[in-house]
Scaffold this motif. Sequence first.
Motif, PDB file in Angstrom:
ATOM      1  N   VAL A 164       0.844  -1.199   0.000  1.00 46.60           N
ATOM      2  CA  VAL A 164       0.000   0.000   0.000  1.00 46.60           C
ATOM      3  C   VAL A 164       0.879   1.248   0.000  1.00 46.60           C
ATOM      4  O   VAL A 164       0.592   2.222  -0.699  1.00 46.60           O
ATOM      5  N   GLU A 165       1.971   1.209   0.750  1.00 48.21           N
ATOM      6  CA  GLU A 165       2.881   2.358   0.791  1.00 48.21           C
ATOM      7  C   GLU A 165       3.464   2.631  -0.595  1.00 48.21           C
ATOM      8  O   GLU A 165       3.501   3.777  -1.042  1.00 48.21           O
ATOM      9  N   ARG A 166       3.912   1.579  -1.296  1.00 46.31           N
ATOM     10  CA  ARG A 166       4.476   1.771  -2.642  1.00 46.31           C
ATOM     11  C   ARG A 166       3.437   2.330  -3.603  1.00 46.31           C
ATOM     12  O   ARG A 166       3.718   3.219  -4.399  1.00 46.31           O
ATOM     13  N   LEU A 167       2.236   1.789  -3.522  1.00 48.11           N
ATOM     14  CA  LEU A 167       1.163   2.252  -4.396  1.00 48.11           C
ATOM     15  C   LEU A 167       0.802   3.704  -4.087  1.00 48.11           C
ATOM     16  O   LEU A 167       0.718   4.543  -5.000  1.00 48.11           O
ATOM     17  N   SER A 168       0.617   4.027  -2.819  1.00 46.58           N
ATOM     18  CA  SER A 168       0.245   5.394  -2.452  1.00 46.58           C
ATOM     19  C   SER A 168       1.367   6.379  -2.773  1.00 46.58           C
ATOM     20  O   SER A 168       1.107   7.510  -3.199  1.00 46.58           O
ATOM     21  N   HIS A 169       2.611   5.961  -2.599  1.00 47.26           N
ATOM     22  CA  HIS A 169       3.753   6.810  -2.921  1.00 47.26           C
ATOM     23  C   HIS A 169       3.792   7.116  -4.424  1.00 47.26           C
ATOM     24  O   HIS A 169       4.013   8.267  -4.830  1.00 47.26           O
ATOM     25  N   THR A 170       3.558   6.103  -5.236  1.00 48.42           N
ATOM     26  CA  THR A 170       3.553   6.282  -6.694  1.00 48.42           C
ATOM     27  C   THR A 170       2.444   7.247  -7.117  1.00 48.42           C
ATOM     28  O   THR A 170       2.657   8.133  -7.948  1.00 48.42           O
ATOM     29  N   ILE A 171       1.288   7.104  -6.532  1.00 46.79           N
ATOM     30  CA  ILE A 171       0.163   7.993  -6.851  1.00 46.79           C
ATOM     31  C   ILE A 171       0.503   9.426  -6.425  1.00 46.79           C
ATOM     32  O   ILE A 171       0.308  10.377  -7.194  1.00 46.79           O
ATOM     33  N   ALA A 172       1.026   9.588  -5.224  1.00 50.30           N
ATOM     34  CA  ALA A 172       1.377  10.926  -4.725  1.00 50.30           C
ATOM     35  C   ALA A 172       2.469  11.578  -5.563  1.00 50.30           C
ATOM     36  O   ALA A 172       2.440  12.794  -5.798  1.00 50.30           O
ATOM     37  N   GLN A 173       3.452  10.793  -6.026  1.00 52.33           N
ATOM     38  CA  GLN A 173       4.527  11.336  -6.865  1.00 52.33           C
ATOM     39  C   GLN A 173       3.984  11.959  -8.150  1.00 52.33           C
ATOM     40  O   GLN A 173       4.638  12.810  -8.744  1.00 52.33           O
ATOM     41  N   HIS A 174       2.808  11.533  -8.567  1.00 50.59           N
ATOM     42  CA  HIS A 174       2.201  12.041  -9.799  1.00 50.59           C
ATOM     43  C   HIS A 174       1.029  12.974  -9.484  1.00 50.59           C
ATOM     44  O   HIS A 174       0.114  13.125 -10.294  1.00 50.59           O
ATOM     45  N   GLU A 175       1.090  13.574  -8.279  1.00 50.71           N
ATOM     46  CA  GLU A 175       0.104  14.556  -7.829  1.00 50.71           C
ATOM     47  C   GLU A 175      -1.305  13.986  -7.764  1.00 50.71           C
ATOM     48  O   GLU A 175      -2.296  14.698  -7.899  1.00 50.71           O
ATOM     49  N   GLY A 176      -1.383  12.673  -7.562  1.00 52.40           N
ATOM     50  CA  GLY A 176      -2.677  12.010  -7.492  1.00 52.40           C
ATOM     51  C   GLY A 176      -3.292  12.100  -6.119  1.00 52.40           C
ATOM     52  O   GLY A 176      -2.600  12.271  -5.116  1.00 52.40           O
ATOM     53  N   ASN A 177      -4.596  11.964  -6.085  1.00 50.31           N
ATOM     54  CA  ASN A 177      -5.365  12.004  -4.850  1.00 50.31           C
ATOM     55  C   ASN A 177      -6.132  10.696  -4.717  1.00 50.31           C
ATOM     56  O   ASN A 177      -6.911  10.333  -5.598  1.00 50.31           O
ATOM     57  N   TRP A 178      -5.897   9.971  -3.633  1.00 51.88           N
ATOM     58  CA  TRP A 178      -6.556   8.686  -3.337  1.00 51.88           C
ATOM     59  C   TRP A 178      -7.928   9.008  -2.791  1.00 51.88           C
ATOM     60  O   TRP A 178      -8.052   9.619  -1.737  1.00 51.88           O
ATOM     61  N   LEU A 179      -9.013   8.608  -3.482  1.00 51.91           N
ATOM     62  CA  LEU A 179     -10.370   8.982  -3.084  1.00 51.91           C
ATOM     63  C   LEU A 179     -11.119   7.880  -2.333  1.00 51.91           C
ATOM     64  O   LEU A 179     -11.637   8.115  -1.251  1.00 51.91           O
ATOM     65  N   GLU A 180     -11.230   6.718  -2.937  1.00 55.23           N
ATOM     66  CA  GLU A 180     -11.997   5.621  -2.349  1.00 55.23           C
ATOM     67  C   GLU A 180     -11.237   4.329  -2.574  1.00 55.23           C
ATOM     68  O   GLU A 180     -10.536   4.190  -3.569  1.00 55.23           O
ATOM     69  N   SER A 181     -11.411   3.371  -1.657  1.00 52.28           N
ATOM     70  CA  SER A 181     -10.756   2.080  -1.882  1.00 52.28           C
ATOM     71  C   SER A 181     -11.393   0.987  -1.047  1.00 52.28           C
ATOM     72  O   SER A 181     -12.046   1.249  -0.048  1.00 52.28           O
ATOM     73  N   GLY A 182     -11.164  -0.216  -1.495  1.00 49.85           N
ATOM     74  CA  GLY A 182     -11.479  -1.426  -0.762  1.00 49.85           C
ATOM     75  C   GLY A 182     -10.303  -2.364  -0.983  1.00 49.85           C
ATOM     76  O   GLY A 182     -10.062  -2.797  -2.109  1.00 49.85           O
ATOM     77  N   LEU A 183      -9.556  -2.631   0.072  1.00 46.14           N
ATOM     78  CA  LEU A 183      -8.350  -3.447  -0.022  1.00 46.14           C
ATOM     79  C   LEU A 183      -8.455  -4.579   0.987  1.00 46.14           C
ATOM     80  O   LEU A 183      -8.892  -4.358   2.117  1.00 46.14           O
ATOM     81  N   SER A 184      -8.031  -5.775   0.598  1.00 47.26           N
ATOM     82  CA  SER A 184      -8.146  -6.926   1.494  1.00 47.26           C
ATOM     83  C   SER A 184      -7.065  -7.954   1.220  1.00 47.26           C
ATOM     84  O   SER A 184      -6.507  -8.008   0.129  1.00 47.26           O
ATOM     85  N   ARG A 185      -6.845  -8.785   2.201  1.00 44.86           N
ATOM     86  CA  ARG A 185      -6.041  -9.982   2.019  1.00 44.86           C
ATOM     87  C   ARG A 185      -7.034 -11.100   1.756  1.00 44.86           C
ATOM     88  O   ARG A 185      -7.877 -11.416   2.593  1.00 44.86           O
ATOM     89  N   LEU A 186      -6.938 -11.691   0.582  1.00 45.18           N
ATOM     90  CA  LEU A 186      -7.859 -12.757   0.188  1.00 45.18           C
ATOM     91  C   LEU A 186      -7.046 -13.906  -0.396  1.00 45.18           C
ATOM     92  O   LEU A 186      -6.284 -13.703  -1.341  1.00 45.18           O
ATOM     93  N   GLY A 187      -7.211 -15.088   0.152  1.00 44.53           N
ATOM     94  CA  GLY A 187      -6.542 -16.260  -0.382  1.00 44.53           C
ATOM     95  C   GLY A 187      -5.036 -16.115  -0.447  1.00 44.53           C
ATOM     96  O   GLY A 187      -4.408 -16.609  -1.383  1.00 44.53           O
ATOM     97  N   GLY A 188      -4.455 -15.410   0.519  1.00 46.27           N
ATOM     98  CA  GLY A 188      -3.011 -15.215   0.544  1.00 46.27           C
ATOM     99  C   GLY A 188      -2.518 -14.137  -0.406  1.00 46.27           C
ATOM    100  O   GLY A 188      -1.328 -13.914  -0.537  1.00 46.27           O
ATOM    101  N   LYS A 189      -3.440 -13.474  -1.069  1.00 42.34           N
ATOM    102  CA  LYS A 189      -3.098 -12.393  -2.000  1.00 42.34           C
ATOM    103  C   LYS A 189      -3.588 -11.069  -1.415  1.00 42.34           C
ATOM    104  O   LYS A 189      -4.524 -11.018  -0.636  1.00 42.34           O
TER     105      LYS A 189
END
Length: 171
Positions: free
Chosen positions: A17-42
């Motif tokens: 999540v940190e890598r993803l959010s960092h990449t988005i922020a580096q491109h002046e992106g704004n994280w609006l909504e999400s649903g994130l989970s650990r499912l089946g080891g993924k």
Amino acid sequence: MTSLVLTVIGPDKPGLVERLSHTIAQHEGNWLESGLSRLGGKFAGILVIQVPDEQVTALHKALQDLQNSGLKIIAESADDQERATDLRPFTLELVGHDKPGIVREISQALAQRHINVETLKTELVSGSMSAELLFKAEAHLLAPADFDMDELQGAIEGIASDLMVDITLND
């Protein structure tokens, strides 16, 4: 600004999540909504972001570069259509012994009545009195304003009886 819907899946490990959010922020992106989970080891998720139009191409490339860490990312332009205001929201809660076909039966009854599934969360949990697995589901739904809740309740009760599950509809 461009709105993007990202779907993400990869091996579950700290820092994704940190890598993803960092990449988005580096491109002046704004994280609006999400649903994130650990499912089946993924690690799996879906999120909506906004990014300045001039950053879209660079962000797409940076997201592709994240695939080196094992993340598979699909980015699609969001459909920014407003939701119809004449829809009636309600929830459905279900609990019962796990068996194949529960989601199929319920979703079929909803689709036949033009009811849209906004969110669906399901899980298997250990029963409190036994070690048997219980299937639990919670759905947030949108129905046409003129739909008949009593008719749906009757149909759902028939399905619940056949599947031996408890289903509750809440306005």
